[in-house]
Design a protein around this motif. Structure first.
Motif, PDB file in Angstrom:
ATOM      1  N   ASP A 138       0.923  -1.339  -0.010  1.00 31.15           N
ATOM      2  CA  ASP A 138       0.038  -0.154  -0.100  1.00 31.15           C
ATOM      3  C   ASP A 138       0.901   1.328   0.109  1.00 31.15           C
ATOM      4  O   ASP A 138       1.772   1.421   0.715  1.00 31.15           O
ATOM      5  CB  ASP A 138      -0.898  -0.125   1.115  1.00 31.15           C
ATOM      6  CG  ASP A 138      -2.118   0.960   0.911  1.00 31.15           C
ATOM      7  OD1 ASP A 138      -2.030   2.102   0.796  1.00 31.15           O
ATOM      8  OD2 ASP A 138      -3.128   0.382   1.268  1.00 31.15           O
ATOM      9  N   PRO A 139       0.655   2.086  -0.997  1.00 31.55           N
ATOM     10  CA  PRO A 139       1.574   3.440  -0.998  1.00 31.55           C
ATOM     11  C   PRO A 139       1.217   4.361   0.254  1.00 31.55           C
ATOM     12  O   PRO A 139       2.083   4.984   0.728  1.00 31.55           O
ATOM     13  CB  PRO A 139       1.057   4.141  -2.184  1.00 31.55           C
ATOM     14  CG  PRO A 139      -0.573   3.649  -2.528  1.00 31.55           C
ATOM     15  CD  PRO A 139      -0.513   2.342  -1.917  1.00 31.55           C
ATOM     16  N   ARG A 140       0.124   3.942   1.124  1.00 33.87           N
ATOM     17  CA  ARG A 140      -0.270   4.833   2.275  1.00 33.87           C
ATOM     18  C   ARG A 140       0.172   3.856   3.585  1.00 33.87           C
ATOM     19  O   ARG A 140      -0.510   3.081   3.814  1.00 33.87           O
ATOM     20  CB  ARG A 140      -1.468   5.238   2.420  1.00 33.87           C
ATOM     21  CG  ARG A 140      -1.927   6.542   1.376  1.00 33.87           C
ATOM     22  CD  ARG A 140      -3.196   6.686   1.157  1.00 33.87           C
ATOM     23  NE  ARG A 140      -3.760   7.004   2.287  1.00 33.87           N
ATOM     24  CZ  ARG A 140      -4.117   8.210   2.734  1.00 33.87           C
ATOM     25  NH1 ARG A 140      -3.718   9.126   2.111  1.00 33.87           N
ATOM     26  NH2 ARG A 140      -4.618   8.754   4.011  1.00 33.87           N
ATOM     27  N   THR A 141       1.324   4.218   4.200  1.00 35.71           N
ATOM     28  CA  THR A 141       1.524   3.289   5.425  1.00 35.71           C
ATOM     29  C   THR A 141       0.489   3.222   6.426  1.00 35.71           C
ATOM     30  O   THR A 141       0.349   1.951   7.019  1.00 35.71           O
ATOM     31  CB  THR A 141       3.053   3.870   6.086  1.00 35.71           C
ATOM     32  OG1 THR A 141       3.890   4.051   5.136  1.00 35.71           O
ATOM     33  CG2 THR A 141       3.569   3.205   7.030  1.00 35.71           C
ATOM     34  N   LYS A 142      -0.304   4.174   6.905  1.00 37.55           N
ATOM     35  CA  LYS A 142      -1.209   4.483   7.558  1.00 37.55           C
ATOM     36  C   LYS A 142      -2.511   3.470   7.413  1.00 37.55           C
ATOM     37  O   LYS A 142      -2.911   2.866   8.336  1.00 37.55           O
ATOM     38  CB  LYS A 142      -1.676   5.544   7.997  1.00 37.55           C
ATOM     39  CG  LYS A 142      -2.424   6.524   7.123  1.00 37.55           C
ATOM     40  CD  LYS A 142      -2.721   7.646   7.405  1.00 37.55           C
ATOM     41  CE  LYS A 142      -3.558   8.527   6.478  1.00 37.55           C
ATOM     42  NZ  LYS A 142      -3.745   9.910   6.893  1.00 37.55           N
ATOM     43  N   ASP A 143      -2.624   3.277   5.939  1.00 36.97           N
ATOM     44  CA  ASP A 143      -3.625   2.105   5.571  1.00 36.97           C
ATOM     45  C   ASP A 143      -3.097   0.837   5.669  1.00 36.97           C
ATOM     46  O   ASP A 143      -3.692  -0.127   6.067  1.00 36.97           O
ATOM     47  CB  ASP A 143      -3.996   2.589   4.159  1.00 36.97           C
ATOM     48  CG  ASP A 143      -4.968   3.711   3.901  1.00 36.97           C
ATOM     49  OD1 ASP A 143      -5.418   4.425   5.172  1.00 36.97           O
ATOM     50  OD2 ASP A 143      -5.188   4.501   3.047  1.00 36.97           O
ATOM     51  N   LEU A 144      -1.960   0.693   5.354  1.00 37.76           N
ATOM     52  CA  LEU A 144      -1.124  -1.047   5.359  1.00 37.76           C
ATOM     53  C   LEU A 144      -1.363  -1.344   6.638  1.00 37.76           C
ATOM     54  O   LEU A 144      -1.357  -2.643   6.863  1.00 37.76           O
ATOM     55  CB  LEU A 144       0.075  -0.578   4.639  1.00 37.76           C
ATOM     56  CG  LEU A 144       1.126  -2.013   4.738  1.00 37.76           C
ATOM     57  CD1 LEU A 144       0.267  -2.875   3.787  1.00 37.76           C
ATOM     58  CD2 LEU A 144       2.360  -1.814   4.297  1.00 37.76           C
ATOM     59  N   THR A 145      -1.018  -0.377   7.609  1.00 39.91           N
ATOM     60  CA  THR A 145      -0.669  -1.191   9.027  1.00 39.91           C
ATOM     61  C   THR A 145      -2.099  -1.664   9.595  1.00 39.91           C
ATOM     62  O   THR A 145      -2.181  -2.244  10.758  1.00 39.91           O
ATOM     63  CB  THR A 145      -0.325   0.035  10.012  1.00 39.91           C
ATOM     64  OG1 THR A 145      -0.856   1.240  10.037  1.00 39.91           O
ATOM     65  CG2 THR A 145       1.350   0.379   9.552  1.00 39.91           C
ATOM     66  N   LYS A 146      -3.189  -1.253   9.082  1.00 44.63           N
ATOM     67  CA  LYS A 146      -4.387  -1.653   9.351  1.00 44.63           C
ATOM     68  C   LYS A 146      -4.771  -3.031   9.323  1.00 44.63           C
ATOM     69  O   LYS A 146      -5.658  -3.690   9.956  1.00 44.63           O
ATOM     70  CB  LYS A 146      -5.636  -0.824   9.107  1.00 44.63           C
ATOM     71  CG  LYS A 146      -5.680   0.724   9.356  1.00 44.63           C
ATOM     72  CD  LYS A 146      -6.537   1.468   8.640  1.00 44.63           C
ATOM     73  CE  LYS A 146      -6.550   3.007   9.091  1.00 44.63           C
ATOM     74  NZ  LYS A 146      -7.599   3.986   8.346  1.00 44.63           N
ATOM     75  N   GLY A 182       4.789 -11.370  10.654  1.00 48.69           N
ATOM     76  CA  GLY A 182       5.494 -11.998   9.881  1.00 48.69           C
ATOM     77  C   GLY A 182       5.288 -11.991   8.265  1.00 48.69           C
ATOM     78  O   GLY A 182       5.860 -12.540   7.635  1.00 48.69           O
ATOM     79  N   GLU A 183       4.720 -10.962   8.032  1.00 47.58           N
ATOM     80  CA  GLU A 183       4.415 -10.547   6.711  1.00 47.58           C
ATOM     81  C   GLU A 183       5.447  -9.385   5.983  1.00 47.58           C
ATOM     82  O   GLU A 183       6.066  -9.033   6.993  1.00 47.58           O
ATOM     83  CB  GLU A 183       3.172 -10.190   6.351  1.00 47.58           C
ATOM     84  CG  GLU A 183       1.840 -11.211   6.740  1.00 47.58           C
ATOM     85  CD  GLU A 183       0.486 -10.513   6.694  1.00 47.58           C
ATOM     86  OE1 GLU A 183      -0.327 -11.471   6.456  1.00 47.58           O
ATOM     87  OE2 GLU A 183       0.267  -9.175   6.448  1.00 47.58           O
ATOM     88  N   ILE A 184       5.568  -9.530   4.768  1.00 42.82           N
ATOM     89  CA  ILE A 184       6.571  -8.244   4.108  1.00 42.82           C
ATOM     90  C   ILE A 184       5.442  -7.275   3.786  1.00 42.82           C
ATOM     91  O   ILE A 184       4.631  -7.203   3.014  1.00 42.82           O
ATOM     92  CB  ILE A 184       7.041  -8.974   2.837  1.00 42.82           C
ATOM     93  CG1 ILE A 184       8.257 -10.147   3.269  1.00 42.82           C
ATOM     94  CG2 ILE A 184       7.782  -7.640   2.350  1.00 42.82           C
ATOM     95  CD1 ILE A 184       8.633 -10.720   2.082  1.00 42.82           C
ATOM     96  N   ALA A 185       5.760  -6.090   4.381  1.00 46.01           N
ATOM     97  CA  ALA A 185       5.355  -4.716   4.089  1.00 46.01           C
ATOM     98  C   ALA A 185       5.773  -3.913   2.969  1.00 46.01           C
ATOM     99  O   ALA A 185       7.274  -3.883   2.967  1.00 46.01           O
ATOM    100  CB  ALA A 185       5.344  -3.918   5.284  1.00 46.01           C
ATOM    101  N   VAL A 186       5.225  -3.955   1.896  1.00 42.29           N
ATOM    102  CA  VAL A 186       5.724  -3.038   0.619  1.00 42.29           C
ATOM    103  C   VAL A 186       5.034  -1.672   0.684  1.00 42.29           C
ATOM    104  O   VAL A 186       3.798  -1.611   0.633  1.00 42.29           O
ATOM    105  CB  VAL A 186       5.451  -3.677  -0.584  1.00 42.29           C
ATOM    106  CG1 VAL A 186       5.996  -2.907  -1.794  1.00 42.29           C
ATOM    107  CG2 VAL A 186       5.974  -5.091  -0.529  1.00 42.29           C
ATOM    108  N   ILE A 187       5.821  -0.662   0.710  1.00 42.63           N
ATOM    109  CA  ILE A 187       5.073   0.789   0.956  1.00 42.63           C
ATOM    110  C   ILE A 187       5.920   1.774   0.036  1.00 42.63           C
ATOM    111  O   ILE A 187       7.020   1.554  -0.618  1.00 42.63           O
ATOM    112  CB  ILE A 187       5.455   1.256   2.459  1.00 42.63           C
ATOM    113  CG1 ILE A 187       6.875   1.428   2.752  1.00 42.63           C
ATOM    114  CG2 ILE A 187       4.619   0.437   3.508  1.00 42.63           C
ATOM    115  CD1 ILE A 187       7.399   1.980   4.147  1.00 42.63           C
ATOM    116  N   GLY A 188       5.141   2.850  -0.025  1.00 47.09           N
ATOM    117  CA  GLY A 188       5.921   4.140  -0.860  1.00 47.09           C
ATOM    118  C   GLY A 188       5.931   5.084   0.000  1.00 47.09           C
ATOM    119  O   GLY A 188       5.068   6.247  -0.289  1.00 47.09           O
TER     120      GLY A 188
END
Length: 416
Positions: free
Chosen positions: A24-32, A37-43
């Motif tokens: 998710d390009p929006r970190t605050k949306d991704l953290t929801k 144990g998952e890989i976070a892909v952010i912009g």
């Protein structure tokens, strides 16, 4: 393989996965929705402190950033927080990664390369503490220029654009009653969790109006309270908070446009519009002041240059003007948790409690009533001893010895 360099552990061939990817390009949306144990892909260019702490709280296996985590514009500390938590951070892999990965697919991260089987999906630089410290020093060297621009933008906004000192600013009518109630405004800023925990006795005693600014409403819920009001553009607050029963005040542009209303209409929720310049936390303070709150306590609000740069803002005119307007009503609770730490250990508390019980024991034993109580307790012990005698067939002499052994321990023992 990992090499030691001073206090730092440098990953030279980081291997993570296969693991589920969340992008998710929006970190605050991704953290929801990001799970441990998952890989976070952010912009996220220039990862700020609050975003980094939110990522660390999710405990991902790794963070892959399409942008540069430290651009050099200013010394942001988010990347250091992630790396110090032991989470690999791969930097600057390119914006294409956000379209190249599918939500929920399993990929592998090896030595800065994000792999789908043998295919390299994206590649970047693995950040280490030494690299981060070098980038931070370079960013700090250019802070004088950034600070000058920040001040100039602030002054220009004050002169031309701000309506926050306008006596005719229209504060909307709200149903929340502020009469003789203080207001606690919560923003998801620095130390907001710790400060909310420290303010728990204050909340319990004074029952202030709890105002969450966007995601601050979720912070109030997480702390075990229910918000009375939510103020903001409603883009970073959860549905659970919006449907908690709080009054909703949407921060609109000065021309009346309010994109946040569409989301509330989808949830069939009523709201009040507050058109004004400035930030949502500013208008929350203005609203509390206008409605008569005798004191405004702010948690997590932004008021330093670094914090505003973290939020992507080029000036702080609205915050400065709001504080001029609110005046002495405002108490900033930021850092309360850092100023106060409990100095009494648990062991000391137990010793204190035992000493108190001993003092009560001695005091009771010196009174007639206390001696009578202890005598009754002794009689109960005698009964227990005789029960054991009958249960195990012990001789009467053994039981008498047991009872006699208990008697001196209890003052005022009653005769059998």
């Amino acid at each position: 393989m990992r090499l030691r360099k001073g206090r730092e552990t440098i990953p030279t061939d980081t291997l993570v996965g296969p693991a589920v990817v969340r992008a998710d390009p929006r970190t605050k949306d991704l953290t929801k929705r990001l799970q441990a144990g998952e890989i976070a892909v952010i912009g996220h260019a220039d990862i700020d402190r609050v975003s980094a702490e939110a990522l660390v709280a999710c405990r991902p296996a790794a963070v892959v950033n399409a942008a540069r985590s430290i651009s050099g514009r200013y010394p942001n500390i988010g990347p250091r927080i992630i790396v110090e938590a032991g989470i690999p951070l791969v930097d600057g892999v390119g914006e294409e990664v956000l379209a190249a990965v599918a939500e929920g697919e399993e990929l592998t991260l090896h030595d800065g390369e994000l792999l789908r089987g043998e295919e390299v999906v994206a590649a970047g630089q693995v950040q280490t503490l030494s690299r981060i410290e070098t980038s931070m020093r370079e960013a700090e060297a250019g802070m004088n220029t950034v600070l000058v621009d920040f001040v100039e933008n602030t002054i220009e906004y004050i002169r031309k654009d701000s309506d926050l000192l306008d006596e005719e600013i229209v504060v909307p009518h709200v149903r929340t009653d502020f009469t003789d109630r203080q207001a606690l405004i919560v923003v998801r800023g620095y130390h907001y969790k710790e400060d909310l925990a420290m303010l728990r006795p204050y909340i319990r005693e004074y029952r202030p109006v709890l105002i969450g600014v966007d995601g601050g409403a979720d912070a109030i819920l997480e702390a075990g309270h229910t918000p009375d009001m939510i103020v903001g553009d409603m883009d970073s607050v959860s549905d659970a908070a919006l449907t908690s029963g709080a009054e909703l005040v949407v921060h609109a542009y000065r021309d009346g446009r309010a994109p946040g209303v569409e989301r509330l209409q989808e949830l069939d929720l009523e709201c009040v519009l507050f058109p004004a310049s400035g930030t949502s936390e500013d208008i929350a303070m203005l609203l509390a002041d206008d409605k008569g709150a005798p004191l405004i306590v702010a948690v997590g609000t932004h008021d330093t240059v670094i914090e505003f740069l973290d939020k992507g803002r080029r000036g702080m005119a609205s915050t400065f003007l709001t504080r001029l307007r609110v005046g002495s009503k405002l108490v900033d609770a930021k850092g309360v948790s850092l100023l106060y730490r409990q100095r009494i250990s648990n062991t000391q508390l137990w010793v204190l409690a035992l000493a108190g019980l001993l003092a009560v024991f001695v005091a009771l034993s010196a009174t007639a009533a206390g001696q009578t109580v202890f005598g009754l307790i002794a009689a109960q012990f005698d009964g227990i001893a005789r029960w054991f005698q009958s249960l195990f067939g012990l001789g009467s002499a053994t039981a008498d010895v047991a009872a006699a052994g208990l008697a001196p321990l209890i003052p005022g023992r009653l005769p059998l």
